[in-house]
Design a protein around this motif. Sequence first.
Motif, short mmCIF file in Angstrom:
data_model
loop_
_atom_site.label_atom_id
_atom_site.label_comp_id
_atom_site.label_asym_id
_atom_site.label_seq_id
_atom_site.Cartn_x
_atom_site.Cartn_y
_atom_site.Cartn_z
N GLY A 42 -0.41 22.54 5.99
CA GLY A 42 0.91 23.39 5.52
C GLY A 42 2.26 22.99 6.03
N CYS A 43 2.54 21.67 5.87
CA CYS A 43 4.00 21.31 6.43
C CYS A 43 4.21 20.49 5.44
CB CYS A 43 3.80 20.76 7.60
SG CYS A 43 2.76 19.22 7.75
N ILE A 44 5.71 19.95 5.28
CA ILE A 44 6.27 19.09 4.51
C ILE A 44 6.47 17.81 5.29
CG2 ILE A 44 8.56 18.57 3.19
CD1 ILE A 44 6.80 20.94 1.85
N ILE A 45 6.10 16.67 4.54
CA ILE A 45 6.29 15.36 5.21
C ILE A 45 6.98 14.51 4.14
CG2 ILE A 45 5.25 13.25 6.05
CD1 ILE A 45 2.78 14.85 6.93
N GLN A 46 8.28 14.12 4.50
CA GLN A 46 9.01 13.47 3.65
C GLN A 46 9.36 12.01 4.00
OE1 GLN A 46 10.05 13.93 0.34
NE2 GLN A 46 10.37 11.55 0.44
N ALA A 47 8.93 10.90 3.34
CA ALA A 47 9.16 9.59 3.90
C ALA A 47 10.42 9.02 3.32
CB ALA A 47 7.91 8.59 3.70
N MET A 48 11.24 8.33 4.02
CA MET A 48 12.34 7.70 3.58
C MET A 48 12.23 6.12 4.10
SD MET A 48 15.31 10.71 4.06
CE MET A 48 14.90 10.75 5.71
N ASP A 49 13.31 5.61 3.43
CA ASP A 49 13.47 3.85 3.89
C ASP A 49 14.26 4.09 5.03
OD1 ASP A 49 14.26 1.37 4.19
OD2 ASP A 49 14.22 0.72 2.19
N ALA A 50 13.71 3.50 6.32
CA ALA A 50 14.45 3.90 7.40
C ALA A 50 15.71 2.90 7.58
CB ALA A 50 13.78 3.42 8.78
N SER A 51 16.03 1.88 6.66
CA SER A 51 17.18 1.01 6.92
C SER A 51 18.43 1.88 6.14
CB SER A 51 16.94 -0.06 5.86
OG SER A 51 16.77 0.19 4.53
N GLY A 62 0.72 -1.17 -0.15
CA GLY A 62 0.08 0.01 0.00
C GLY A 62 0.83 1.30 -0.08
N THR A 63 2.03 1.20 -0.74
CA THR A 63 2.97 2.31 -0.64
C THR A 63 2.18 3.43 -1.24
OG1 THR A 63 4.80 0.76 -0.92
CG2 THR A 63 5.14 3.14 -1.43
N GLY A 64 1.51 3.70 -2.54
CA GLY A 64 0.89 4.43 -3.09
C GLY A 64 -0.17 4.99 -2.10
N LYS A 65 -0.96 4.33 -1.41
CA LYS A 65 -1.98 4.91 -0.43
C LYS A 65 -1.23 5.47 0.91
CE LYS A 65 -5.71 1.77 -1.30
NZ LYS A 65 -6.52 0.70 -0.65
N PHE A 66 -0.06 4.99 1.28
CA PHE A 66 0.73 5.70 2.25
C PHE A 66 1.07 7.03 1.90
CE2 PHE A 66 4.66 6.32 4.43
CZ PHE A 66 4.41 6.30 5.84
N LEU A 67 1.80 7.09 1.00
CA LEU A 67 2.31 8.31 0.20
C LEU A 67 1.18 9.36 0.10
CD1 LEU A 67 5.35 7.14 -2.01
CD2 LEU A 67 5.58 7.94 0.51
N ALA A 68 0.11 8.91 -0.48
CA ALA A 68 -0.96 10.03 -0.70
C ALA A 68 -1.43 10.35 0.69
CB ALA A 68 -2.07 9.21 -1.33
N ALA A 69 -1.62 9.63 1.54
CA ALA A 69 -2.06 10.08 3.02
C ALA A 69 -1.23 10.97 3.57
CB ALA A 69 -2.17 8.88 4.08
N LEU A 70 0.07 10.70 3.59
CA LEU A 70 1.21 11.68 4.14
C LEU A 70 1.01 13.17 3.13
CD1 LEU A 70 4.53 9.62 4.57
CD2 LEU A 70 2.78 10.39 6.21
N ARG A 71 0.72 12.65 2.05
CA ARG A 71 0.87 14.16 0.96
C ARG A 71 -0.50 15.02 1.57
NH1 ARG A 71 2.50 12.32 -3.01
NH2 ARG A 71 0.77 11.28 -3.93
N GLU A 81 10.58 -1.80 4.86
CA GLU A 81 10.14 -2.43 5.95
C GLU A 81 9.80 -1.45 6.99
OE1 GLU A 81 12.29 -5.91 7.03
OE2 GLU A 81 12.26 -6.79 5.16
N ARG A 82 10.71 -0.49 7.30
CA ARG A 82 10.27 0.77 8.15
C ARG A 82 10.68 2.04 7.45
NH1 ARG A 82 11.24 -0.28 13.70
NH2 ARG A 82 12.67 1.65 13.70
N VAL A 83 9.90 3.11 7.97
CA VAL A 83 9.85 4.22 7.30
C VAL A 83 10.28 5.33 8.34
CG1 VAL A 83 8.04 5.92 6.44
CG2 VAL A 83 7.67 3.66 6.17
N ALA A 84 11.30 6.26 7.83
CA ALA A 84 11.64 7.23 8.79
C ALA A 84 10.71 8.54 8.10
CB ALA A 84 13.35 7.54 8.58
N LEU A 85 10.47 9.56 8.83
CA LEU A 85 9.63 10.52 8.39
C LEU A 85 10.40 11.82 8.85
CD1 LEU A 85 5.90 9.90 9.20
CD2 LEU A 85 7.04 9.56 7.12
N ILE A 86 10.53 12.72 7.98
CA ILE A 86 10.95 14.18 8.24
C ILE A 86 9.70 15.02 8.06
CG2 ILE A 86 12.59 16.08 7.70
CD1 ILE A 86 14.43 14.20 6.77
N VAL A 87 9.18 15.51 9.19
CA VAL A 87 8.21 16.71 9.25
C VAL A 87 8.61 17.97 9.60
CG1 VAL A 87 5.89 17.06 10.37
CG2 VAL A 87 6.64 14.53 10.10
N MET A 88 8.42 18.85 8.58
CA MET A 88 8.84 20.30 8.90
C MET A 88 7.53 21.30 8.83
SD MET A 88 12.28 20.44 6.45
CE MET A 88 12.49 22.16 6.94
#
Length: 149
Positions: free
Chosen positions: A19-28, A3-12, A84-91
């Motif tokens: 009004g913030c930036i959320i960038q998802a990255m592979d935590a590994s 469900g990567t597409g749904k996850f990224l759409a939900a973050l967006r 498998e794991r996600v790291a998020l940067i939220v600004m």
Amino acid sequence: MKGTGKFLAALREAGEGRGCIIQAMDASLVVGERHAAFAAEKAVRAFTERRNVAKDLGLEILRYASGQRQIERALSMGVSEATERVALIVMGTPPDISDILELDGEGPRWSEAAVREAFDIGDLEIEAAGEERIPDLVLERVALIDAYR
């Protein structure tokens, strides 16, 4: 990560709605909070000084975090079906993302093999610096992005 597409759409959607930036990255591939924060600082500075390569601040963060000059190469650090794991940067003002995230309570983990491959850290470099310095070697690559202009 199914469900990567749904996850990224939900973050967006969560980011745009607040009004913030959320960038998802592979935590590994994220070697710690310092890595993520340094990449975000460099990306913001690039935008402020109009030196950004990406038109989107989230992609510019990903570009710096990956240590890559080219956006296409930087995308390999993003979230994919293999993540498998996600790291998020939220600004900005953090959204309530608890409904779209499942936290396992574990601290950040990164994969030495994946990091060495992604950042092209070879055996000779490890022999010279030591395995415990891998996070520093990653930060060095983030810092050097601007030198490759």
